[in-house]
Write a protein that holds these residues in place. Sequence first.
Motif, mmCIF file in Angstrom:
data_model
loop_
_atom_site.group_PDB
_atom_site.id
_atom_site.type_symbol
_atom_site.label_atom_id
_atom_site.label_comp_id
_atom_site.label_asym_id
_atom_site.label_seq_id
_atom_site.Cartn_x
_atom_site.Cartn_y
_atom_site.Cartn_z
ATOM 1 N N PRO A 131 0.838 -1.203 0.000
ATOM 2 C CA PRO A 131 0.000 0.000 0.000
ATOM 3 C C PRO A 131 0.872 1.250 0.000
ATOM 4 C CG PRO A 131 -0.043 -1.050 2.168
ATOM 5 C CD PRO A 131 0.725 -1.954 1.266
ATOM 6 N N VAL A 132 0.496 2.239 -0.819
ATOM 7 C CA VAL A 132 1.270 3.474 -0.933
ATOM 8 C C VAL A 132 0.326 4.666 -0.882
ATOM 9 C CG1 VAL A 132 3.164 2.430 -2.237
ATOM 10 C CG2 VAL A 132 1.206 3.403 -3.469
ATOM 11 N N LEU A 133 0.908 5.828 -0.609
ATOM 12 C CA LEU A 133 0.152 7.084 -0.536
ATOM 13 C C LEU A 133 0.877 8.125 -1.374
ATOM 14 C CD1 LEU A 133 -2.043 8.917 0.683
ATOM 15 C CD2 LEU A 133 -0.536 9.269 2.654
ATOM 16 N N PHE A 134 0.196 8.629 -2.401
ATOM 17 C CA PHE A 134 0.746 9.675 -3.268
ATOM 18 C C PHE A 134 0.070 10.990 -2.903
ATOM 19 C CE2 PHE A 134 0.610 11.921 -7.517
ATOM 20 C CZ PHE A 134 1.954 12.256 -7.527
ATOM 21 N N GLN A 135 0.881 12.044 -2.653
ATOM 22 C CA GLN A 135 0.334 13.308 -2.183
ATOM 23 C C GLN A 135 0.864 14.488 -2.992
ATOM 24 O OE1 GLN A 135 0.042 13.547 2.350
ATOM 25 N NE2 GLN A 135 1.701 12.071 2.112
ATOM 26 N N ILE A 136 -0.024 15.456 -3.174
ATOM 27 C CA ILE A 136 0.361 16.747 -3.743
ATOM 28 C C ILE A 136 -0.137 17.828 -2.793
ATOM 29 C CG2 ILE A 136 -0.016 18.396 -5.618
ATOM 30 C CD1 ILE A 136 -0.134 16.133 -7.565
ATOM 31 N N SER A 149 4.845 7.770 -0.557
ATOM 32 C CA SER A 149 5.275 7.073 0.655
ATOM 33 C C SER A 149 4.598 5.715 0.719
ATOM 34 C CB SER A 149 4.907 7.866 1.916
ATOM 35 O OG SER A 149 5.318 9.205 1.834
ATOM 36 N N TYR A 150 5.186 4.820 1.488
ATOM 37 C CA TYR A 150 4.447 3.630 1.876
ATOM 38 C C TYR A 150 3.328 4.072 2.815
ATOM 39 C CZ TYR A 150 8.284 0.804 -0.015
ATOM 40 O OH TYR A 150 9.203 0.234 -0.841
ATOM 41 N N CYS A 151 2.339 3.214 2.995
ATOM 42 C CA CYS A 151 1.173 3.587 3.780
ATOM 43 C C CYS A 151 0.817 2.456 4.727
ATOM 44 C CB CYS A 151 0.008 3.884 2.830
ATOM 45 S SG CYS A 151 -1.459 4.510 3.628
ATOM 46 N N ASP A 152 0.559 2.796 5.987
ATOM 47 C CA ASP A 152 0.124 1.833 6.995
ATOM 48 C C ASP A 152 -1.324 2.155 7.346
ATOM 49 O OD1 ASP A 152 -0.232 0.089 9.066
ATOM 50 O OD2 ASP A 152 1.111 1.099 10.458
ATOM 51 N N GLU A 179 0.549 7.763 6.818
ATOM 52 C CA GLU A 179 1.738 7.873 5.977
ATOM 53 C C GLU A 179 2.916 7.213 6.662
ATOM 54 O OE1 GLU A 179 4.680 11.415 4.295
ATOM 55 O OE2 GLU A 179 2.669 11.902 5.020
ATOM 56 N N ASP A 180 3.647 6.398 5.910
ATOM 57 C CA ASP A 180 4.780 5.665 6.481
ATOM 58 C C ASP A 180 6.074 6.109 5.787
ATOM 59 O OD1 ASP A 180 6.170 3.831 8.016
ATOM 60 O OD2 ASP A 180 4.864 2.153 7.570
ATOM 61 N N GLN A 181 6.996 5.210 5.581
ATOM 62 C CA GLN A 181 8.330 5.549 5.070
ATOM 63 C C GLN A 181 8.263 6.224 3.701
ATOM 64 O OE1 GLN A 181 10.836 2.117 4.679
ATOM 65 N NE2 GLN A 181 12.520 3.233 3.738
ATOM 66 N N LEU A 182 9.055 7.292 3.553
ATOM 67 C CA LEU A 182 9.127 8.037 2.298
ATOM 68 C C LEU A 182 9.788 7.190 1.211
ATOM 69 C CD1 LEU A 182 8.807 10.861 0.867
ATOM 70 C CD2 LEU A 182 11.138 11.331 1.625
ATOM 71 N N ILE A 183 9.194 7.241 -0.003
ATOM 72 C CA ILE A 183 9.771 6.557 -1.166
ATOM 73 C C ILE A 183 10.429 7.570 -2.102
ATOM 74 C CG2 ILE A 183 9.276 5.175 -3.209
ATOM 75 C CD1 ILE A 183 6.873 3.986 -1.716
ATOM 76 N N TRP A 184 9.635 8.582 -2.498
ATOM 77 C CA TRP A 184 10.114 9.564 -3.471
ATOM 78 C C TRP A 184 9.502 10.913 -3.168
ATOM 79 C CZ3 TRP A 184 7.708 12.806 -7.007
ATOM 80 C CH2 TRP A 184 8.538 13.408 -7.949
#
Length: 336
Positions: A192-197, A215-218, A222-227
């Motif tokens: 699971p991931v979370l994309f934010q603007i 980020s990854y998502c729990d 919001e969890d660990q940053l990816i990009w």
Amino acid sequence: QNPNHKSSSQNGSPSHMAWFFKVARGWAPYSKEQSELLEAGFQRFHAGQKEPVVLDQWRVDLEQMIQYRSEDPSRSRAVKREGPAAPAAASSLAAQESPPKRAKLLMQLVEAADDELFSNLSPEELKLVSDRLEKLQAGCVGRMKAALPEKPSGDKDLTWTRCEFSTGHGQALHSPVLFTYARLFARLGNRPVLFQIRNSEIINAEASYNAYKLSYCDGEVEDQLIWPPAPYHWSEDGEHDGEVKLMPLAQMEELRTSCGVKADKDERPANEWFKAVLQELSSVMQQQVEEKKAAALQQAFEELEDCLADYFNYLPDKVMTVGEYVAQHGAAKAAT
């Protein structure tokens, strides 16, 4: 041997119980220590003690069988217990009622007229009702979000469930700031991931800035940053967000592996694969923005498209800025 003695597996010992919390595709187990805390709380609950179980920043409501963030009860998810039934000595009426009867009570509450509900309640009783309804609302919202179906996207490795919009306020040096957020909950491979603007409108300066992150998502969190790769953060004033740094190819390959996407089934280099993922996340979110008519975010997608057009042409061996990359490779060319 005492015939009245029951083994720990019969009497519901914490070591024999299993506790789980809801995730996008099924259930995930709590750790052994957390399960023991939950089981101990479960036994206390059915002995008449109704306090929630505390698990770090989470609280577990054993009446609604949900866990929620202590600082934000709206962030909740379902929990379940696998093991023996509740103790027969349960004292509360709710514990003795069957789920169908409890569901019927809830629907009677929905259908009742206001006069029927409030006519004879004291202020103290109204406060109890208000607190209870707040928890019920959080539980309903959490269950509805958990039940949302995943929707396909244009990329075979990406599905998504929902896009949420919100606003907030900040303070730059000499101006108030209006934030507009878009949050897309998705699944990349098996993660699971979370994309934010975030759009930041600096009121007095008549300026606007956009920032992005994946980020990854729990669950709802919001969890660990990816990009962009760390170190990167969104500032409180919106003007001084961290510079988007270049991501090494090795990190993109690790991301693809972490998400369970097999390279032998996708022959694209990892940078081309990840570029397509970000472009598809942006495309899905842009469609949702257009449907919601969130005008403040429209410009953000053009800026992101321009950024991605060049971003993946640079393949550094470590995290660095574009300026550092150009300086490093310019020096290398000069040396040759």
